[in-house]
Design an enzyme around this catalytic site. Structure first.
Site, short mmCIF file in Angstrom:
data_model
loop_
_atom_site.label_atom_id
_atom_site.label_comp_id
_atom_site.label_asym_id
_atom_site.label_seq_id
_atom_site.Cartn_x
_atom_site.Cartn_y
_atom_site.Cartn_z
N VAL A 136 6.68 7.71 -4.00
CA VAL A 136 5.06 8.33 -2.94
C VAL A 136 4.93 9.59 -2.55
CG1 VAL A 136 5.06 7.58 -0.68
CG2 VAL A 136 5.80 6.03 -2.12
N THR B 231 8.29 3.57 3.32
CA THR B 231 8.28 1.82 3.25
C THR B 231 9.70 1.38 5.21
OG1 THR B 231 7.25 0.81 1.88
CG2 THR B 231 8.65 -0.82 3.27
N CYS C 65 9.87 -2.51 -4.90
CA CYS C 65 9.15 -2.94 -3.92
C CYS C 65 9.44 -4.05 -3.74
CB CYS C 65 7.89 -2.40 -3.94
SG CYS C 65 8.01 -0.50 -4.34
C1 UGA Z 1 3.95 -3.04 -5.61
C2 UGA Z 1 2.31 -3.48 -4.97
O1 UGA Z 1 1.72 -3.85 -5.55
C3 UGA Z 1 1.82 -2.31 -3.66
O2 UGA Z 1 0.31 -3.01 -2.85
C4 UGA Z 1 3.31 -1.12 -3.38
O3 UGA Z 1 2.35 -0.69 -2.32
C5 UGA Z 1 4.46 -1.36 -3.35
O4 UGA Z 1 4.77 -2.27 -4.32
C6 UGA Z 1 5.28 -0.56 -2.38
O5 UGA Z 1 5.13 -1.30 -1.90
O6 UGA Z 1 5.47 0.37 -3.01
P1 UGA Z 1 4.35 -2.41 -7.57
O7 UGA Z 1 6.09 -2.90 -7.45
O8 UGA Z 1 4.06 -0.94 -8.40
O9 UGA Z 1 3.38 -2.58 -6.89
O10 UGA Z 1 4.24 -3.31 -9.11
P2 UGA Z 1 2.94 -4.00 -8.57
O11 UGA Z 1 2.35 -4.58 -9.82
O12 UGA Z 1 3.07 -5.05 -7.69
O13 UGA Z 1 3.64 -5.86 -9.40
C7 UGA Z 1 5.28 -5.72 -8.48
C8 UGA Z 1 5.71 -7.31 -9.51
O14 UGA Z 1 5.19 -8.37 -9.91
C9 UGA Z 1 6.38 -7.60 -11.18
O15 UGA Z 1 7.25 -7.30 -12.01
C10 UGA Z 1 4.73 -8.11 -11.43
O16 UGA Z 1 5.27 -7.68 -13.08
C11 UGA Z 1 4.89 -8.53 -10.99
N1 UGA Z 1 3.68 -9.95 -11.23
C12 UGA Z 1 2.58 -8.86 -10.22
C13 UGA Z 1 4.43 -11.12 -11.60
O17 UGA Z 1 4.75 -11.90 -12.22
N2 UGA Z 1 2.68 -11.54 -11.52
C14 UGA Z 1 1.71 -11.32 -10.89
O18 UGA Z 1 0.34 -12.13 -10.97
C15 UGA Z 1 1.48 -10.09 -10.03
#
Ligand code: UGA
Length: 441
Positions: free
Chosen positions: A11, A121, A263
Site C-alpha cells: 500500500v 486497514t 486482504c
Molecule cells: C482486495 C479488494 O478487491 C481491494 O478493493 C482491497 O483494497 C484489497 O483487497 C485490500 O484490502 O488491500 P485483492 O486482495 O488484491 O483486493 O484481490 P481481489 O481482486 O479482490 O481478489 C481477491 C480474491 O478473490 C482472489 O483470490 C480472487 O481470485 C478471488 N475472486 C475474486 C474470486 O474467487 N471470484 C471473483 O469473482 C473475484
C-alpha cells in the site's frame, strides 16, 4: 504538496509512487535496509505492473525519496500516511503494534501541525488510539489531526485503481483536515472521481465492510455453483442473469476455488472479531469464511473422484499466486492443494508466471515436486492438469498442444477459464466449477 509515507509495503509503495506521479514531493520511510537499498535504485521489492517504471521515473525527477530515518520523514511533510503492516494475530484480531510504533515515533518528532492519516486497514476506532498515543508522546504543544483514508487497491491493478478510483473515502474530525484532503485529491475530483467525506469511524468501517461484502459475494456464488452442479445449470449463466440487475452487479460473482490473498481472509476474520468485541454476532461472515476454506478441500476431493488415486500420478499445476498479475502467494488456494497432493505422493509439476520463487520458499523443490519455467513443460506425460490461477497466458494456451503433451487429456479447472463446448470439441475430459462436465468414462 509534500507527503510522507511510513512503510514501503504494498500500500505504502503504490501510494508513494502514485502521489509522486501526480507531481507531489514524497518521502517514503522504510526501516528494512535491504528493501531501502533496492528502492533507492528504483527496484520494486514486489511485482506490480507499472510500479517499477513509475518509481524509476519519479526518482529521476527527484520527486520521491527514501529514508530509514523517521525523524527526517516527519520533518519532511505535514501530511503523513501510516501504511505499515497490520498482520493477523492468533485470535484473528489485527496486530496493531506497527501502527502504535509509527504513531509514537511521529509524536516524538513532531514540531509543527501534522495531519496523520491511517491508510493501513485497521479496526474501527483505531484512530482514537492513534490520537491518544500521539497526545501521550508529544514533546511540544502542537496541533495535529488524525484521519482515515482507506485504500481500495487490488493487487495486480493497484496503480490503475489508485489513479481511477470508484471512490475516495476520507474520515475526518476537523475542517482543517477536510480542506487538506480536498486539496490533496483535487486532481481526482476535478476529473469527476467522487470524494466521500465521513467521520473517522465510518471511514474505517467502510474498508472492512467493503472487503467483507466482496468476500461474501464470492462465497455466495460458490454455493450457487455447488447447486448448479447438482441440478444441471451453468453458474456463469446464473451469474450473468443475476449481474444484469444493477442492484446486484456481475463483478465478484466468478465461481471457483475461492478467495485468497493478504486482504479478504484476514479482513473477514478481523471484521468478525471487531463485531464480536462490540457485542454483534456476525454469523453471516463466519459462514462466508467456512464456505471459502471448504472450497480447497472440495477441489481435492473432486480430483479424487476424477482420477481415483493421486499417488504416483503426474499432476500438472498451473497457477500458484492467489490471483493473476501478482507474485503474492499469501493464503493462496494453491498452497493447501499442493501440500495435500504432495503428502499423498503425487508427482507434481508446478508452473506460475511470477510466483514460483515465492512458492519455492514454502514448498521447496524435491524429487516429486518440480517447478518448470515453461507452462507446457508441466504437461509432459501429465495424467491431469489443475488450473488454480486464472492468468491470461493459461486462458490463451494452445489447446491442441496441451492435449498432445498430456498422457491423459484431463483438466480440472478451478477458475472456469475455458469454454466447455470448445473443450468438448478438442476432446478433453473437462471439469470446472458449477458448469456441465465432459466425462469420458
Ligand atoms: C482486495 C479488494 O478487491 C481491494 O478493493 C482491497 O483494497 C484489497 O483487497 C485490500 O484490502 O488491500 P485483492 O486482495 O488484491 O483486493 O484481490 P481481489 O481482486 O479482490 O481478489 C481477491 C480474491 O478473490 C482472489 O483470490 C480472487 O481470485 C478471488 N475472486 C475474486 C474470486 O474467487 N471470484 C471473483 O469473482 C473475484
Amino acid at each position: 504538496m509534500r507527503i510522507t509515507v511510513i512503510g514501503a509495503g504494498y500500500v505504502g509503495l503504490v501510494t508513494a509512487a502514485c502521489f509522486s506521479e501526480l507531481g507531489n514531493e514524497v518521502m517514503c520511510v522504510e526501516k528494512i535496509s535491504s528493501k531501502l537499498e533496492k528502492l533507492r535504485k528504483g527496484e520494486s521489492p514486489i511485482y506490480e505492473p507499472g510500479l517499477e517504471e513509475m518509481l524509476k521515473k519519479n526518482i529521476s525527477k527527484g520527486r520521491i525519496h527514501f529514508t530509514d530515518d523517521i525523524k527526517e520523514g516527519v520533518a519532511f511533510a505535514d501530511v503523513i500516511f501510516i501504511c505499515v503492516g497490520t498482520p493477523q494475530s492468533e485470535t484473528g484480531k489485527a496486530d496493531l503494534s506497527q501502527v502504535e510504533e509509527a504513531s509514537r515515533q511521529i509524536a516524538e518528532n513532531m514540531d509543527r501541525y501534522k495531519l496523520v492519516i491511517e491508510k493501513s486497514t485497521v479496526p474501527v476506532n483505531t484512530h482514537q488510539w492513534v490520537k491518544r498515543t500521539i497526545e501521550r508522546y508529544l514533546k511540544t504543544d502542537v496541533d495535529f489531526d488524525v484521519a482515515s483514508n482507506p485504500e481500495f487497491l487490488r493487487e495486480g491493478s493497484a496503480i490503475y485503481d489508485f489513479m481511477n478510483p470508484d471512490r475516495i473515502v476520507v474520515g475526518v474530525e476537523t475542517e482543517r483536515a477536510k480542506q487538506i484532503f480536498e486539496e490533496l485529491y483535487k486532481p481526482f475530483t476535478e476529473k469527476g472521481f467522487p470524494l466521500i467525506i465521513t467521520n473517522t469511524a465510518a471511514a474505517e468501517l467502510i474498508k472492512h465492510a467493503s472487503n467483507s461484502f466482496l468476500a461474501m459475494k464470492i462465497s455466495y456464488i460458490n454455493m450457487i455453483a455447488d447447486l448448479c452442479e447438482k441440478v444441471g445449470a451453468d453458474v456463469e449463466e446464473v451469474a450473468d442473469g443475476m449481474g444484469y440487475d444493477k442492484r446486484i452487479g456481475r463483478a465478484f460473482l466468478n465461481a471457483g476455488i475461492g478467495y485468497g490473498g493478504s486482504c479478504f481472509p484476514k479482513d473477514v476474520k478481523a471484521f468478525i472479531k471487531i463485531a464480536e468485541d462490540n457485542g454483534v454476532d456476525f454469523g453471516l461472515l463466519r459462514e462466508t469464511e467456512k464456505i471459502n476454506s471448504e472450497r480447497r478441500v472440495k477441489f481435492v476431493e473432486r480430483l479424487e473422484e476424477i482420477i481415483w488415486i493421486s499417488k504416483d500420478k503426474n499432476i500438472a499445476v498451473w497457477g500458484l499466486a492467489f490471483k493473476p498479475n501478482t507474485d503474492d502467494i499469501r493464503e493462496t488456494p494453491a498452497l493447501d492443494i499442493v501440500k495435500r497432493l504432495k503428502e499423498e505422493g503425487a508427482n507434481l509439476r508446478l508452473h506460475d508466471p511470477k510466483a514460483e520463487e515465492n512458492f519455492k520458499q514454502v514448498v521447496p523443490e524435491i524429487e516429486n515436486v518440480i517447478y518448470v519455467e515453461d507452462k507446457y513443460d508441466a504437461l509432459k506425460e501429465a495424467d491431469v492438469l489443475l488450473i488454480i490461477t486464472d492468468w491470461d497466458e493459461y486462458k490463451e494456451a494452445d489447446l491442441d498442444k496441451m492435449k498432445e503433451l498430456m498422457r491423459l487429456p484431463i483438466v480440472l479447472d478451478g477458475r472456469n477459464i475455458y469454454d466447455v463446448e470448445v473443450m468438448k470439441e478438442k476432446g478433453f475430459e473437462y471439469y470446472s466449477i458449477g458448469r456441465p462436465e465432459i466425462k469420458k468414462c
